[in-house]
Scaffold this active site. Sequence first.
Site, PDB file in Angstrom:
ATOM      1  CG  ASP A 278      -0.294  -0.186   2.528  1.00 31.49           C
ATOM      2  OD1 ASP A 278       0.865   0.020   2.612  1.00 31.49           O
ATOM      3  OD2 ASP A 278      -0.860  -0.672   3.458  1.00 31.49           O
TER       4      ASP A 278
ATOM      5  CG  ASP B 271       1.838   3.973   4.615  1.00 30.38           C
ATOM      6  OD1 ASP B 271       0.648   3.558   5.082  1.00 30.38           O
ATOM      7  OD2 ASP B 271       2.724   3.199   4.774  1.00 30.38           O
TER       8      ASP B 271
ATOM      9  CG  ASP C  10      10.397   2.557  11.491  1.00 27.53           C
ATOM     10  OD1 ASP C  10      10.509   3.122  10.469  1.00 27.53           O
ATOM     11  OD2 ASP C  10       9.691   1.470  11.640  1.00 27.53           O
TER      12      ASP C  10
END
Length: 405
Positions: free
Chosen positions: A16, A18, A99
């Site tokens: 997907d 984001d 991250d």
Amino acid sequence: MGGGVRDLLLGREPKDFDIATDARPEQIYKLFRNCRLIGRRFRLAHVQFGAEIIEVATFRGHGDDNEDGDGSTVERAADGRILSDNVYGGIEDDAWRRDFTINALYYDIANFAVLDYVGGLADLKAGLIRLIGDPVERYHEDPVRLLRAVRFAAKLGLRIDPATEAPLHRLGHLLEKIPSARLFDEILKLFLGGSALQTFELLRHYRLFGCLFPATERCLNRQQQHYPKTLLMRALAGTDARLAEGKPVAPAFLFAALLWEPLVEQMRQLQMDGQNEYEALQIAADAVVETQIRCTALPRRYSLPMQEIWEMQQRLTVIIGKRPLRLLTHPRFRAGYDFLLLRAETDEPAAQLAEWWTRFMAMDEKGRLQAVLPTPKAKKGKPRRRRKSRAAGQSDAASPPPSET
Ligand code: ATP
Ligand code: MG
């Protein structure tokens, strides 16, 4: 941004995309008709486009001098864990709060450029998973990053940079602080991402598996010397193979395999203490589920079918009268049979039983009626007790195999 850009640059099909934006969640909400705001700890907008839900995050700032000037800060626990992260900022601040460097790449739709503020492109080229900033601090901020490091390493076939890798071995205990529902979601991602076996091996290597499945870890440690190839590993390899073929995977089946060893061990103990096989299974199954949910959530929509798959291992041993015919129509028959096949690889009684069922399933109605053992003559008037009418000689296969792994 995030996974979508990373996967495209790696030549993989992104799961997907984001979206990251400087618009605030409330502004996004006003802009789109099919929009929902979710998350307290990390506020996000979900915008629905047809069947798809697009996740839209507002750029995060570091919280020291946030743009709103309203004094709101990133909320932390005493151990450094981030409790809420809803301080907004610019795109560069946002990149530093991600991250891993390879997850902090942005594709700018205004000029079709990839924006890289943290050296993500170089790491992608070198095949490295690297936490942005000080790894120990970043793991403390959000311990789920320990699992994410392993997940991306296994799934993308990348190496973990030494400084990011070193703390993995000793910080697993931080996962105790994570809400069990979030851990459960992460477990599904770990084992349903197409690289379950590799993920499992890495989790064990970094001593993280035991933080998620403590009872299973104890069993594996006891058995390892003798049987390195466990039922669990075959189940994980099977899961990966099914996903690679585009076939569906039932989480309940996966959990049935993940928690099988502790179940077998507890059943064996209960039977030695004098419980019959049926009761032993019920008691052991409840105990295994209870131990597990102290660690991670295990919603009933998964634990119930999981227990049915285990119960099916006993029901499949009854091959007399009309029962096998009826069992074929049981909603959990197929999963139970598949699980029997898994056991059959290292367990002789289970292998014989699996063979019987494979033949039985291939027959027509008439053949099936001939294949079953005759029902033993029951005394008239006396109600039949279900679990006592088991085929003689098959009762060994009914109990989970002591030989397994
Ligand atoms: P996947 O292919 O599994 O979706 P992903 O990288 O897109 O991988 P998501 O969980 O969808 O992972 O998160 C989207 C992005 O949000 C990540 O790429 C990362 O930049 C950021 N992110 C997600 N979780 C964290 C976290 N715990 N800490 C910091 N940043 C995070
Ligand atoms: Mg994603």
